[in-house]
Write a protein that holds these residues in place. Structure first.
Motif, short mmCIF file in Angstrom:
data_model
loop_
_atom_site.label_atom_id
_atom_site.label_comp_id
_atom_site.label_asym_id
_atom_site.label_seq_id
_atom_site.Cartn_x
_atom_site.Cartn_y
_atom_site.Cartn_z
N ILE A 105 0.83 -1.21 0.00
CA ILE A 105 0.00 0.00 0.00
C ILE A 105 0.87 1.27 0.00
O ILE A 105 0.52 2.27 -0.63
N ASP A 106 2.02 1.21 0.67
CA ASP A 106 2.86 2.40 0.71
C ASP A 106 3.37 2.77 -0.68
O ASP A 106 3.38 3.93 -1.07
N ALA A 107 3.76 1.70 -1.43
CA ALA A 107 4.23 1.96 -2.80
C ALA A 107 3.10 2.55 -3.63
O ALA A 107 3.30 3.44 -4.47
N LEU A 108 1.90 2.04 -3.38
CA LEU A 108 0.73 2.51 -4.12
C LEU A 108 0.46 3.99 -3.79
O LEU A 108 0.16 4.79 -4.68
N SER A 109 0.59 4.34 -2.50
CA SER A 109 0.36 5.72 -2.08
C SER A 109 1.32 6.66 -2.81
O SER A 109 0.95 7.79 -3.17
N LYS A 110 2.54 6.17 -3.05
CA LYS A 110 3.54 7.03 -3.70
C LYS A 110 3.11 7.39 -5.12
O LYS A 110 3.49 8.44 -5.64
N GLN A 144 -11.22 -6.40 -9.21
CA GLN A 144 -10.40 -6.56 -10.40
C GLN A 144 -8.90 -6.70 -10.11
O GLN A 144 -8.12 -6.87 -11.04
N VAL A 145 -8.51 -6.62 -8.83
CA VAL A 145 -7.08 -6.81 -8.53
C VAL A 145 -6.90 -7.87 -7.43
O VAL A 145 -6.49 -9.00 -7.70
N ALA A 146 -7.24 -7.50 -6.21
CA ALA A 146 -6.90 -8.35 -5.07
C ALA A 146 -7.58 -9.72 -5.12
O ALA A 146 -7.02 -10.72 -4.69
N LEU A 166 -0.33 -3.91 -11.61
CA LEU A 166 -1.72 -3.76 -12.04
C LEU A 166 -2.43 -2.72 -11.19
O LEU A 166 -3.07 -1.79 -11.70
N ALA A 167 -2.29 -2.87 -9.86
CA ALA A 167 -2.95 -1.93 -8.95
C ALA A 167 -2.46 -0.51 -9.20
O ALA A 167 -3.24 0.44 -9.24
N GLU A 168 -1.13 -0.35 -9.38
CA GLU A 168 -0.59 0.99 -9.60
C GLU A 168 -1.12 1.59 -10.89
O GLU A 168 -1.46 2.77 -10.95
N ASP A 169 -1.24 0.73 -11.93
CA ASP A 169 -1.77 1.25 -13.20
C ASP A 169 -3.22 1.69 -13.04
O ASP A 169 -3.61 2.72 -13.58
N TYR A 170 -4.00 0.90 -12.30
CA TYR A 170 -5.40 1.28 -12.12
C TYR A 170 -5.52 2.61 -11.38
O TYR A 170 -6.36 3.44 -11.70
N LEU A 171 -4.65 2.82 -10.40
CA LEU A 171 -4.70 4.09 -9.67
C LEU A 171 -4.29 5.24 -10.60
O LEU A 171 -4.89 6.32 -10.61
N ARG A 172 -3.25 4.99 -11.42
CA ARG A 172 -2.82 6.02 -12.39
C ARG A 172 -3.96 6.37 -13.34
O ARG A 172 -4.21 7.53 -13.65
N MET A 173 -4.66 5.31 -13.82
CA MET A 173 -5.75 5.55 -14.77
C MET A 173 -6.84 6.40 -14.13
O MET A 173 -7.35 7.34 -14.75
N THR A 174 -7.16 6.08 -12.88
CA THR A 174 -8.23 6.84 -12.21
C THR A 174 -7.82 8.30 -12.04
O THR A 174 -8.62 9.21 -12.27
N LEU A 175 -6.56 8.51 -11.66
CA LEU A 175 -6.11 9.89 -11.43
C LEU A 175 -5.99 10.65 -12.74
O LEU A 175 -6.32 11.85 -12.82
N ALA A 176 -5.58 9.94 -13.81
CA ALA A 176 -5.46 10.60 -15.11
C ALA A 176 -6.84 10.99 -15.64
O ALA A 176 -7.00 12.00 -16.33
N LYS A 177 -7.82 10.16 -15.32
CA LYS A 177 -9.19 10.39 -15.77
C LYS A 177 -9.71 11.73 -15.24
O LYS A 177 -10.48 12.42 -15.92
N LEU A 178 -9.26 12.08 -14.02
CA LEU A 178 -9.79 13.28 -13.36
C LEU A 178 -9.48 14.57 -14.13
O LEU A 178 -10.19 15.55 -14.01
N LYS A 179 -8.39 14.52 -14.91
CA LYS A 179 -7.94 15.73 -15.59
C LYS A 179 -9.07 16.35 -16.45
O LYS A 179 -9.28 17.54 -16.44
N ASN A 180 -9.76 15.50 -17.21
CA ASN A 180 -10.80 16.02 -18.11
C ASN A 180 -12.21 15.71 -17.60
O ASN A 180 -13.13 15.55 -18.36
#
Lengths: 195, 734
Positions: free
Chosen positions: B21-26, B94-96, B109-123
């Motif tokens: 989780i710590d790596a994910l938070s980063k 979809q992950v755990a 996979l988890a890190e990519d999903y978090l990236r996708m969600t955060l990138a989605k927020l832009k628009n």
């Protein structure tokens, strides 16, 4: 089933007669699903399954219905009656058909003779004497059958020896007169309730 | 709105054990600079929700990212008011739950999903509801038969102003002309008096505005603002209504086409409608009557479908014969008795009354000495049968929906240039000019038909809903049905009309995305008038002006995004769903270099069936391929080809589209989404080949929610095929 090319005609007179038996009118609500046929334990040795028999009744095929062994092979196990989705009391209908067949002179099946012998025993004595039923049965079936009966004498003797069959007829029941009254009354009700 | 992003990672439900989780938070704090990022062991509990609410109040967080369970659950718990954006990142289903714990690939996979969600927020922005001007809450019911009257009564009783339009001079329709009607209540064995006069009185008492001898000359506008022109005896009246119930009923099948059953040849061979007339006139004197079922129905030469009501109607008429003359003999020749539901009791009643049912096909009807003789193949006997001396033979001649009576609208002839290009194109829906609604819609004047001229609807999920939002078909115009069913239909359609009015009033989508407040917005300055959006919209929501500019009608829209996928200029977008938004998600995924030997597969999955199926796979802990990255889409119809370009350029080894079954028995909630996506794919395969990319890398598949157990194999198979093709040659060029 007959396979001629002449179109069959529907004869409603026979059907009406059957519908007037005590449980006969239930046959009208048969929807030909075949649940009775697949439930029947003795279906394999019947000429027609109950479903087909009911259909023949609807068409008015009196000879086919009356000469069929279907009702005579019914063991009254009640499976069909319990399963029928339309609530047709099939075993009761079978009893009616047997009675109708005997009354109308279609009594060629050995079962018919047995029914008659059994009934005569019970009605005359109030209880069953195996020797009496056997004797009446073979007499009803004719001389040839008596010869066959003699071939069974060893079985009979063994049964006597093991006291499975009494040698002499038992006494009649007390109040046989009352029993006869009961039977008479029941027959009256039966006639009244038949539609 | 200035976004202040707060990310919450839930470590419950096995997520904490499966991931670092710590790596994910980063990822959130480092790569995406989210000002708030917290973890909690039980985020959907009271304490977890309080934690979020505190940050909203104290820190001013307004864009909340919940990294935990699927968006299909706990959406009520994680709702913080209409002015907060809430995005869900699915780390659980979809992950755990479907990848091994502690594995390096699972973490990626988890890190990519978090990236996708955060990138989605832009628009992504909060939608602003569309407001209809001069909104009307009136319900219009077209057709004053049994269904129409019932629908009008229900809508008036619910407190809505109701307008009823009937073509004939009197209300009542087909049922109104009946002598008696079939049972409508338990025990479903007794004939009932015709209920239409009472129903008409109730409708009039309820204050329904009735137009008789009237038709709809024109229906323009959209839900909440339909402007209908009613032509009554030549003069026209305008009404503004909010929603429409179409209950125009059916016509009996043309008996003149039933000459083989003696119709037109013998005067005592009549139809069910003629029987009713005779009974009403008191001219019914027959002692032997035969009814012939499926006269024209379930017959390839005539009506291929079952007309559903005729079996019950014939039983009713047989009982009327018996009622008048108990000694009469009545025969019913049938293929199968279809007395659905409670009407089984009615069938039994008819049998008990002595009606004779014969399963068989009638082969000939002849006249002998003034009476009729019927020859048939008796199926239960297996022989030919003959019955004679019939005074009357009644043909149960089935029904044809009023929507099917008319000419099919021909597609406008393509101009030569377009024909030469031979672009694959989705077939336009069949529209029959039945003169019922006369819609002022770009796609045609009536409701699109699916089969046999019945209006198309998603019959599994939304039976009354047609392909024109705000117009609900009910009764026998929608599908063949008996009276009990038609009554239910009328009530259902009236309620749907009311639901549509109320949702439109607050700017929400009606169905299937009920409550959605976003709607497509067009950047008209870049429009090239290509007509793709106006043609492809499955709901005919977009009209056109003379110069072929699209004229959107947001209250007709179902928010599927098909127009967004169709637009080659990418000028159509929703506030919270757009081409750049999904594009950013694709670009946010980290694609490892070829040497790492970690392929990547991009999956665009339909939110209606494919995403639930994927979630179900997770719920059942079915392990599947770790190379996949899933992006949910509203409908595959919203798939824009630029996303596939982006993915291939980015180095993805393959792209898989997961949509719904299409064809006559389609399962797509938006009718044509997956079909359109496949057509678009076929256009791009050539381009891919030209770039030296195998077109097999991009493919479409269909899943339904019950296919969840097949998903792992489906993904593994695709991965194996991609492995044979080798890595994407574009991989290291990015």
């Amino acid at each position: 089933m007959e396979q001629n090319n002449k179109p069959v005609k529907y004869d409603l007179n026979f059907a009406r007669e059957i519908y007037n038996l005590e449980n006969g009118s239930y046959i009208k609500q048969c929807m030909q699903c075949g649940m009775c046929a697949i439930s029947c334990a003795t279906r394999e040795i019947m000429d027609y399954s109950p479903r087909r028999l009911f259909n023949l009744i609807k068409l008015g095929k009196k000879d086919e219905v009356m000469q069929a062994n279907t009702m005579w092979n019914c063991t009254s196990c009640c499976t069909c009656k319990a399963r029928c989705p339309r609530g047709v009391p099939i075993i009761d209908v079978m009893h009616d058909l047997k009675k109708y067949a005997i009354q109308n002179g279609y009594a060629d099946y050995p079962q018919a003779a047995f029914y008659k012998a059994f009934w005569a025993e019970v009605a005359g004595r109030g209880k069953v004497f195996e020797g009496g039923v056997t004797a009446r049965y073979y007499l009803l079936r004719g001389l040839d059958e008596v010869k066959k009966a003699m071939a069974m004498k060893d079985v009979g003797l063994k049964m006597l020896k093991h006291k499975r069959m009494p040698l002499f007829p038992p006494k009649k029941i007390k109040g046989l007169g009352n029993l006869k009254k009961i039977i008479k009354k029941a027959q009256e009700i039966e006639r009244r309730e038949a539609r | 709105m200035e976004k202040k992003i707060a990310v919450y990672i839930c470590t419950g439900c096995g997520i904490g054990e499966a991931l670092d989780i710590d790596a994910l938070s980063k990822v959130a704090t480092g790569e995406y600079k989210a000002p708030i990022c917290k973890q909690h062991g039980f985020l959907c509990g009271q304490e977890g929700v309080e934690l979020i609410k505190n940050d909203i109040e104290a820190e001013g967080a307004n864009t909340i990212v919940i990294a935990g369970c699927s968006s299909r659950v706990n959406y009520d718990v994680f709702s913080f008011g209409p002015d907060k954006i809430v995005e869900r990142c699915n780390l659980r289903e979809q992950v755990a739950w479907c990848h091994p714990a502690g594995d390096e690939d699972t973490q990626m996979l988890a890190e990519d999903y978090l990236r996708m969600t955060l990138a989605k927020l832009k628009n992504l922005n909060l939608p602003e509801p569309y407001q209809v001007e001069n909104m009307s809450k009136t319900v219009l019911v077209v057709g004053g038969g049994f269904t129409g009257l019932t629908a009008a009564l229900e809508s008036a009783k619910a407190g809505y102003q109701t307008v009823l339009v009937e073509k004939e001079a009197t209300l009542g329709g087909y049922v109104g002309k009946m002598y008696k009607q079939v049972p409508m209540k338990a025990p479903f064995t007794e004939l009932e008096e015709n209920g239409i006069p009472a129903l008409i009185k109730a409708v009039e008492d309820a204050g329904v505005k009735v137009y008789t001898s009237a038709t709809l000359e024109k229906t323009a506008g959209a839900p909440g603002m339909f402007d209908v022109t009613i032509n009554q005896n030549g003069s026209t009246v305008e009404e503004r209504v909010g929603a429409i119930v179409l209950a125009t009923g059916a016509k009996p099948y043309d008996a003149d086409k039933l000459g083989h059953l003696g119709y037109g040849k013998y005067e005592n061979v009549i139809t069910q409608a003629q029987f009713e007339e005779m009974a009403v006139a008191g001219k019914l004197e027959a002692s032997k009557v035969a009814f012939i079922q499926c006269a024209g129905s379930r017959d390839k030469e005539h009506l291929p479908y079952c007309s559903a009501a005729c079996c019950i109607e014939s039983m009713k008429q047989a009982l009327i014969v018996k009622e008048k003359n108990p000694e009469a003999n009545v025969y019913i020749y049938f293929k199968d008795i279809r007395s659905n539901g409670q009407y089984e009791h009615f069938y039994k009643k008819a049998q008990q009354e002595g009606v004779i049912f014969i399963k068989g096909d009638v082969t000939e009807i002849a006249e002998n000495d003034g009476t009729l003789t019927i020859t048939a193949d008796d199926h239960t006997m297996g022989t030919q049968s003959e019955a004679d001396e019939f005074d009357l033979v009644v043909l149960a001649n089935g029904m044809v929906p009023s929507a099917a009576l008319g000419d099919v609208v021909e597609e406008p002839a393509q101009d030569e240039a377009a024909a030469a290009a031979e672009e694959p194109k989705a077939q336009a829906p069949t529209i029959i000019k039945a003169n019922l609604l006369n819609l002022a819609y770009r796609q045609g004047p009536e409701l699109p038909a699916l089969k046999y001229g019945f209006p198309d609807s998603h019959y599994i999920c939304f039976p009354y809903e047609t392909r024109r939002t705000g117009i609900y078909a009910a009764g026998v115009v929608r599908a063949p049905m008996d009276m009990l069913y038609a009554q239910e239909d009328a009530v259902g359609a009236a309620l749907k009309a009311i639901q549509c009015i109320e949702a439109t009033a607050v700017g929400q989508a009606v169905h299937p995305r009920s409550g959605d407040m976003s709607f497509p917005e067009f950047n008209m300055t870049r429009c090239t008038q290509c007509k793709r959006c106006t043609e492809e919209c499955p709901f005919g929501a977009i009209n056109e002006d003379e110069k072929a500019n699209p004229l959107p009608n947001p209250s007709r829209c179902r928010r599927c995004g098909t127009c967004m996928g169709a637009c080659p200029e990418r000028i159509i977008s929703f506030k919270n769903y757009s081409v750049p938004m999904i594009g950013n998600m694709v670009k946010a995924i980290e694609v490892p270099e070829e040497a790492d030997e970690k392929p990547r597969i991009l999956v665009f999955a339909c939110e209606n069936d494919a995403i639930p199926a994927l979630d179900m796979a997770g719920l059942n802990h079915l392990e599947y391929n770790p190379w996949v990255r899933i992006i949910p889409v509203r409908c595959l119809g919203s798939l824009n080809l630029v996303w596939i370009n982006d993915a291939m350029a980015k180095g993805f080894d393959g792209v898989l589209l997961m949509g719904c079954k299409h064809g006559d028995d389609y399962q797509c909630h938006f009718m044509k989404g997956s079909e359109l996506a496949e057509i678009r794919l076929s256009k791009i395969s050539e381009t891919l080949n030209r770039l030296g990319l195998e077109s097999e890398r991009v493919r479409a598949t269909t899943v339904n929610i019950m296919d969840y157990d097949k998903i792992p194999a489906m993904l593994d198979e695709f991965a194996a095929e991609l492995e044979e093709l080798g890595p994407n040659p574009m991989k290291d060029f990015q």
